[in-house]
Design an enzyme around this catalytic site. Sequence first.
Site, short mmCIF file in Angstrom:
data_model
loop_
_atom_site.label_atom_id
_atom_site.label_comp_id
_atom_site.label_asym_id
_atom_site.label_seq_id
_atom_site.Cartn_x
_atom_site.Cartn_y
_atom_site.Cartn_z
N GLU A 1 0.81 -1.20 0.00
CA GLU A 1 0.00 0.00 0.00
C GLU A 1 0.86 1.27 0.00
OE1 GLU A 1 -3.43 -2.30 2.49
OE2 GLU A 1 -2.65 -0.45 3.28
N CYS B 1 3.59 8.37 1.53
CA CYS B 1 4.03 7.38 2.50
C CYS B 1 4.19 6.06 1.76
CB CYS B 1 2.96 7.28 3.61
SG CYS B 1 3.31 6.03 4.85
N CYS C 1 5.85 -7.42 7.16
CA CYS C 1 6.95 -6.96 8.01
C CYS C 1 7.26 -8.06 9.02
CB CYS C 1 6.54 -5.70 8.77
SG CYS C 1 7.88 -4.97 9.75
N CYS D 1 5.63 -5.80 15.73
CA CYS D 1 5.17 -4.86 16.77
C CYS D 1 3.69 -5.18 17.02
CB CYS D 1 5.37 -3.42 16.31
SG CYS D 1 7.11 -3.04 16.00
N CYS E 1 0.69 -3.00 15.56
CA CYS E 1 0.75 -2.61 14.15
C CYS E 1 0.13 -3.69 13.26
CB CYS E 1 2.20 -2.36 13.74
SG CYS E 1 2.41 -2.06 11.97
N GLY F 1 6.29 -2.37 6.27
CA GLY F 1 7.67 -2.84 6.25
C GLY F 1 8.63 -2.06 7.11
N HIS G 1 7.91 4.59 21.32
CA HIS G 1 6.67 4.07 21.93
C HIS G 1 6.69 3.79 23.42
CE1 HIS G 1 5.58 3.78 17.79
NE2 HIS G 1 6.22 2.67 17.56
N ASN H 1 -4.05 3.94 16.34
CA ASN H 1 -5.12 3.58 15.42
C ASN H 1 -5.52 2.15 15.71
OD1 ASN H 1 -5.19 5.97 13.71
ND2 ASN H 1 -3.10 5.37 13.17
N CYS I 1 -1.49 5.17 10.15
CA CYS I 1 -0.36 4.36 10.61
C CYS I 1 -0.82 3.03 11.18
CB CYS I 1 0.38 5.06 11.73
SG CYS I 1 1.04 6.62 11.28
#
Length: 352
Positions: free
Chosen positions: A93, A106, A113, A117, A120, A160, A215, A291, A334
């Site tokens: 994307e 972006c 990935c 995390c 994510c 990624g 984070h 998010n 994100c």
Amino acid sequence: MTSGRMSRYGAPRRELDAIVESLGEPRYRAAQIHEGLWGLRRPLDDLTNVPKRVREQLAERLPLDLVPVLERRGDHDLTTKWLWQVAGGDQVETVLMRTADRATVCVSSQAGCAMACTFCATGQAGFERHLTAAEIVEQVVRAQHASPQRVGNVVFMGMGEPLANLDEVEPALERLHTDLGLSARHLTVSTVGIVPGIERLTRFPLPVTLAISLHAPDDALRDSLVPLNRRYPIADVLDAARGYVEAKGRRVTFEYACISGVNDHPHQADALAGRLAGFPGGAHVNLIPLNPTAGYRGDAPGAGRIATFADRLTARGITATVRRNRGTDIDAACGQLRTRTAVPVDLRDSSP
Ligand code: SAH
């Protein structure tokens, strides 16, 4: 370029020259096409000063790498997200974010990935493959084709981990800088904190902007959010980031996804400020309200809570901004960049 097959935005200039020459065209033709594709950022088909026959031959010899699967618009058309299919069938994307006078793209650096995390969406899905430099560059160019505003910024904050794919990311940065004319400081590479990758980027000649996804202010908490922290704890990541600032003279940005009740307590802001105090060039923290993703239970804190967190950082000399969540309405924010692979969904989405 390390990508094997030749493609429109992967072929080096000498390859374009050779193809144009083999078509029996005068020498200036290749320069004209190069300028059209890269300098003017026009689609090949729009280069009407190039004979149609030449354009058709070129389109065949230098195909595009990205096949659009779907496109969605949100934020009153200021945000566009594309889902592309790449060779081998994986999907990635790209997000275009426009303002009145400029645009930011972006890009994804990998399909999937491996960093895992927890909060994510891409991390939840796992690793598929590295993208080639050509596939990365083409994301920027294709977004530019859809944007009346000039793309002036590129952020490696899509799918990624760019520092896990430096063999392709470095040549992509090079091309974005040299051929598309983007200034190095407007190219931002965001990393979860792969220390050898930061060191390698420190030796890379272009002074691109580095962003570190932090984070958490302490290792115990960061271990639980970012599994790679067990290998490269916060102190090591900050040391590598300091080395980067010292070599490049560029301020480093720290990203901090704010998760209610997890990392948003005022004492955690104080701890974060303590860790970043005296950071060379001054640390800047980007606070991103979490998010929602399917695989993680957690919420964004309320706006007041995030503002308090930001104020506490600022009071201790760490500049902080709260990032506006562009693209949430189209799952382009994100961590939401995750392919909804089911074919029926794609078909439904692309039908009128
Ligand atoms: N792998 C790189 C770049 C991709 S992610 C990195 O980790 O930096 C870009 C940013 O979005 C990172 O800071 C990442 O932590 C953040 N992010 C990921 N998922 C998120 C979510 N669900 N909510 C808010 N931010 C998220």
